[in-house]
Design a protein around this motif. Structure first.
Motif, PDB file in Angstrom:
ATOM      1  N   LEU A 162     -19.677  -8.601  -6.715  1.00 13.14           N
ATOM      2  CA  LEU A 162     -18.456  -8.071  -7.329  1.00 13.14           C
ATOM      3  C   LEU A 162     -17.942  -6.815  -6.633  1.00 13.14           C
ATOM      4  N   ARG A 163     -18.733  -6.205  -5.789  1.00 17.12           N
ATOM      5  CA  ARG A 163     -18.262  -5.040  -5.043  1.00 17.12           C
ATOM      6  C   ARG A 163     -17.117  -5.439  -4.104  1.00 17.12           C
ATOM      7  N   VAL A 164     -16.184  -4.532  -3.892  1.00 17.43           N
ATOM      8  CA  VAL A 164     -15.034  -4.796  -3.017  1.00 17.43           C
ATOM      9  C   VAL A 164     -15.455  -4.606  -1.559  1.00 17.43           C
ATOM     10  N   GLU A 165     -15.302  -5.658  -0.779  1.00 15.94           N
ATOM     11  CA  GLU A 165     -15.643  -5.590   0.637  1.00 15.94           C
ATOM     12  C   GLU A 165     -14.582  -4.777   1.379  1.00 15.94           C
ATOM     13  N   LYS A 166     -14.992  -3.841   2.188  1.00 17.32           N
ATOM     14  CA  LYS A 166     -14.058  -2.926   2.863  1.00 17.32           C
ATOM     15  C   LYS A 166     -13.458  -3.585   4.110  1.00 17.32           C
ATOM     16  N   THR A 167     -12.610  -4.555   3.868  1.00 19.58           N
ATOM     17  CA  THR A 167     -11.904  -5.224   4.965  1.00 19.58           C
ATOM     18  C   THR A 167     -10.699  -4.403   5.431  1.00 19.58           C
ATOM     19  N   PHE A 168     -10.293  -3.406   4.661  1.00 20.59           N
ATOM     20  CA  PHE A 168      -9.078  -2.631   4.891  1.00 20.59           C
ATOM     21  C   PHE A 168      -9.410  -1.285   5.522  1.00 20.59           C
ATOM     22  N   ARG A 169      -8.359  -0.578   5.900  1.00 26.55           N
ATOM     23  CA  ARG A 169      -8.506   0.779   6.422  1.00 26.55           C
ATOM     24  C   ARG A 169      -7.961   1.766   5.397  1.00 26.55           C
ATOM     25  N   GLN A 170      -8.344   3.026   5.550  1.00 23.51           N
ATOM     26  CA  GLN A 170      -7.813   4.049   4.657  1.00 23.51           C
ATOM     27  C   GLN A 170      -6.338   4.289   4.958  1.00 23.51           C
ATOM     28  N   TRP A 171      -5.630   4.832   3.961  1.00 20.86           N
ATOM     29  CA  TRP A 171      -4.175   5.003   4.061  1.00 20.86           C
ATOM     30  C   TRP A 171      -3.791   5.984   5.168  1.00 20.86           C
ATOM     31  N   LEU A 172      -4.477   7.118   5.233  1.00 22.26           N
ATOM     32  CA  LEU A 172      -4.201   8.122   6.258  1.00 22.26           C
ATOM     33  C   LEU A 172      -5.499   8.512   6.943  1.00 22.26           C
ATOM     34  N   PRO A 173      -5.477   8.707   8.254  1.00 21.44           N
ATOM     35  CA  PRO A 173      -6.691   9.202   8.915  1.00 21.44           C
ATOM     36  C   PRO A 173      -6.935  10.654   8.515  1.00 21.44           C
ATOM     37  N   GLY A 174      -8.168  11.064   8.562  1.00 23.40           N
ATOM     38  CA  GLY A 174      -8.432  12.456   8.191  1.00 23.40           C
ATOM     39  C   GLY A 174      -9.871  12.667   7.792  1.00 23.40           C
ATOM     40  N   ASN A 175     -10.062  13.546   6.813  1.00 23.33           N
ATOM     41  CA  ASN A 175     -11.421  13.921   6.435  1.00 23.33           C
ATOM     42  C   ASN A 175     -12.115  12.810   5.647  1.00 23.33           C
ATOM     43  N   VAL A 176     -13.359  13.044   5.340  1.00 19.08           N
ATOM     44  CA  VAL A 176     -14.193  12.011   4.726  1.00 19.08           C
ATOM     45  C   VAL A 176     -13.657  11.572   3.365  1.00 19.08           C
ATOM     46  N   PHE A 177     -12.965  12.457   2.634  1.00 22.10           N
ATOM     47  CA  PHE A 177     -12.473  12.105   1.303  1.00 22.10           C
ATOM     48  C   PHE A 177     -11.388  11.033   1.363  1.00 22.10           C
ATOM     49  N   LYS A 178     -10.685  10.926   2.489  1.00 17.44           N
ATOM     50  CA  LYS A 178      -9.630   9.933   2.606  1.00 17.44           C
ATOM     51  C   LYS A 178     -10.190   8.516   2.724  1.00 17.44           C
ATOM     52  N   GLY A 179     -11.485   8.390   2.958  1.00 17.69           N
ATOM     53  CA  GLY A 179     -12.120   7.084   3.030  1.00 17.69           C
ATOM     54  C   GLY A 179     -12.946   6.744   1.811  1.00 17.69           C
ATOM     55  N   ILE A 180     -12.782   7.527   0.731  1.00 19.38           N
ATOM     56  CA  ILE A 180     -13.502   7.271  -0.521  1.00 19.38           C
ATOM     57  C   ILE A 180     -12.554   6.576  -1.494  1.00 19.38           C
ATOM     58  N   TYR A 181     -13.053   5.516  -2.126  1.00 22.59           N
ATOM     59  CA  TYR A 181     -12.204   4.691  -2.985  1.00 22.59           C
ATOM     60  C   TYR A 181     -12.627   4.829  -4.442  1.00 22.59           C
ATOM     61  N   ASN A 182     -11.724   4.452  -5.319  1.00 21.40           N
ATOM     62  CA  ASN A 182     -11.986   4.564  -6.758  1.00 21.40           C
ATOM     63  C   ASN A 182     -12.578   3.286  -7.341  1.00 21.40           C
ATOM     64  N   PHE A 183     -13.341   2.574  -6.544  1.00 22.03           N
ATOM     65  CA  PHE A 183     -14.045   1.389  -7.016  1.00 22.03           C
ATOM     66  C   PHE A 183     -15.296   1.200  -6.160  1.00 22.03           C
TER      67      PHE A 183
END
Length: 461
Positions: free
Chosen positions: A342-363
């Motif tokens: 049920l975990r979401v597979e990270k097939t996508f990229r983050q919206w904006l490049p940048g620091n580590v927080f920009k690659g953290i998701y709410n699921f």
């Protein structure tokens, strides 16, 4: 209260109560009568239909030509029903009339906003105009409105599911219904209590009427905010109302391939998708518009079931199979416990490049394996049709240049049989079960989705 009744109550008070208690009783009695005199005439038991919704869509004269293709997908998509609402633009597009296409909502030119202060350095002044859509759509004074729904011109709504979800709530009370961004960074900046406008949100008519009256004065206090959704949120917050979270609204603050998000949808109806211009087509080898039309072929057959995930196990081969109905089937050639699937597979990229927080998701997420042959085998929706008591959908294997064992190398098509999904919107949802059926040939696998038995568990034996 009738005069005779008041006189009788005064006489009783003079005999048995002190003056202060008597006054309190009279005030309470009078207040009760006033409350009853203003009680709504519409019963909450009456079903909410598309006639009770009014949409306010944010657009511009420049974007309308390329974005209206998305609105055509869902506008008037409920058979024999005409939807109500308006697309708000700064100017009418060249050669475009306000009401020239029945498959689209009418165009409305927004009012002038030059009197409002706007100071955000990174944003657009149009945020003020788009905020006032709430006020302007209420001013149209449509009859029998229960909910106002707001979104962007690239927000793709699923109206049947939207109706089913909003029917859980009493429109006579103050409700602000929506969801946050998928990414932690954006949610932390703009607020975990804010409904993101691209994903869409709904405001009950009772709240919208009050909000419209105070909106202009409230806007003046927030010239430094970035977007219109932040201003609407701030003004609703000043009225003391919090967000009612519905995870089926999707802001889609993601880039690239959003397969992982769609294939592991939450156990809730799909209400909206956003940003189709910023993500890959959701089906391979199709342009964006055609891929969305293909998804809607399944939506028209069974809207409530779209993207609903069921997981079953092929015990003989030790396969784990995940069905995202109307979209895809994934076959994992190993045993996986349900929470991991049920975990979401990270097939996508983050919206904006940048620091580590920009690659953290709410699921919850799991990594997308770099080696294609260590990923699940994916079968995408090919055809879907209604059956006597439900639906039949088939999914074709997507090419992966891998060497499989003999059973997987033969498998080309997965057929899924279901009954029609009818959830009671006020009941807690439960994931449905699925069974791998005996197939006639190695090229075909058949799966049946059904309600789980009372104490049934979904796990590999």
């Amino acid at each position: 209260m009738k005069t005779q009744t008041l006189i009788k109550l005064i006489l009783v008070c003079s005999s048995f109560f002190t003056i202060s208690i008597c006054v309190s009783v009279l005030i309470l009695a009078k207040t009760k009568v006033v409350e009853l005199s203003y009680s709504p005439q519409v019963s909450q038991s009456d079903p909410t239909t598309v006639d009770h919704l009014v949409f306010g869509i944010a657009s511009t004269g420049n974007s309308w030509f390329r974005r209206k293709q998305y609105i055509k997908l869902w506008w008037n998509s409920i058979p024999n029903k005409t939807m109500r609402g308006c697309v708000f633009v700064d100017t009418l597009p060249h050669g475009e009339k306000a009401n020239n296409d029945a498959s689209l909502p009418p165009l409305c030119v927004s009012q002038d906003t030059s009197k409002f202060l706007y100071t955000h350095k990174g944003g657009l002044r149009s945020a003020i105009r788009l905020t006032r859509i709430v006020k302007e759509i209420v001013a149209f004074n449509h009859s029998r409105v229960r909910w106002y729904v707001f979104g962007d011109d690239d927000t793709i709504f699923f109206p049947h599911n939207l109706l089913k979800t909003l029917s859980k709530y009493d429109h006579r009370l103050w409700y602000y219904v929506g969801s946050t961004s998928e990414i932690y960074d954006a949610t932390q900046v703009f607020g975990f209590g804010m409904a993101f406008g691209g994903g869409g949100f709904a405001i009950s008519s009772s709240l919208a009427q009050v909000l419209a009256k105070v909106l202009d004065s409230c806007i003046q206090r927030y010239p430094y905010l970035y977007g219109s959704d932040a201003r609407v949120y701030s003004c609703i917050t000043e009225l003391g109302v919090g967000l009612t979270h519905e995870p089926g609204f999707h802001q889609v603050d993601l880039r690239g391939n959003i397969f992982g998000l769609l294939a592991s949808h939450p156990l809730t109806p799909l209400l909206s998708l956003h940003h189709p211009d910023h993500t890959d087509p959701i089906f391979p080898n199709m342009p964006t518009k055609k891929s969305l039309q293909h998804l809607f072929e399944a939506v028209h057959v069974d809207s409530e079931r779209i993207l609903q995930q069921s997981v079953c196990y092929e015990k003989r081969l030790s396969w784990t199979i995940s069905v995202s109905w109307g979209y895809s089937v994934q076959v994992f050639q190993n045993n996986m416990v349900l929470p991991e699937v049920l975990r979401v597979e990270k097939t996508f990229r983050q919206w904006l490049p940048g620091n580590v927080f920009k690659g953290i998701y709410n699921f919850n997420t799991r990594e997308y394996h770099r080696e294609p042959c260590k990923r699940p085998t994916v079968f995408y929706l090919d055809e879907v049709s209604s059956a006597k008591y439900g639906s039949i959908s088939s999914y074709k294997r997507h090419f992966q240049n891998c060497s499989y064992n003999s059973s997987m190398s033969k498998l080309e098509v997965i057929k899924v049989v279901t009954d029609e999904l009818h959830y009671d919107s006020k009941q807690t949802r439960r994931r449905q079960c699925c069974d791998v059926l005996p197939s006639n040939a190695g090229k075909l696998m058949e799966i049946a989705i059904r309600e789980c038995n009372y104490e049934e568990l979904i796990f590999m034996n």
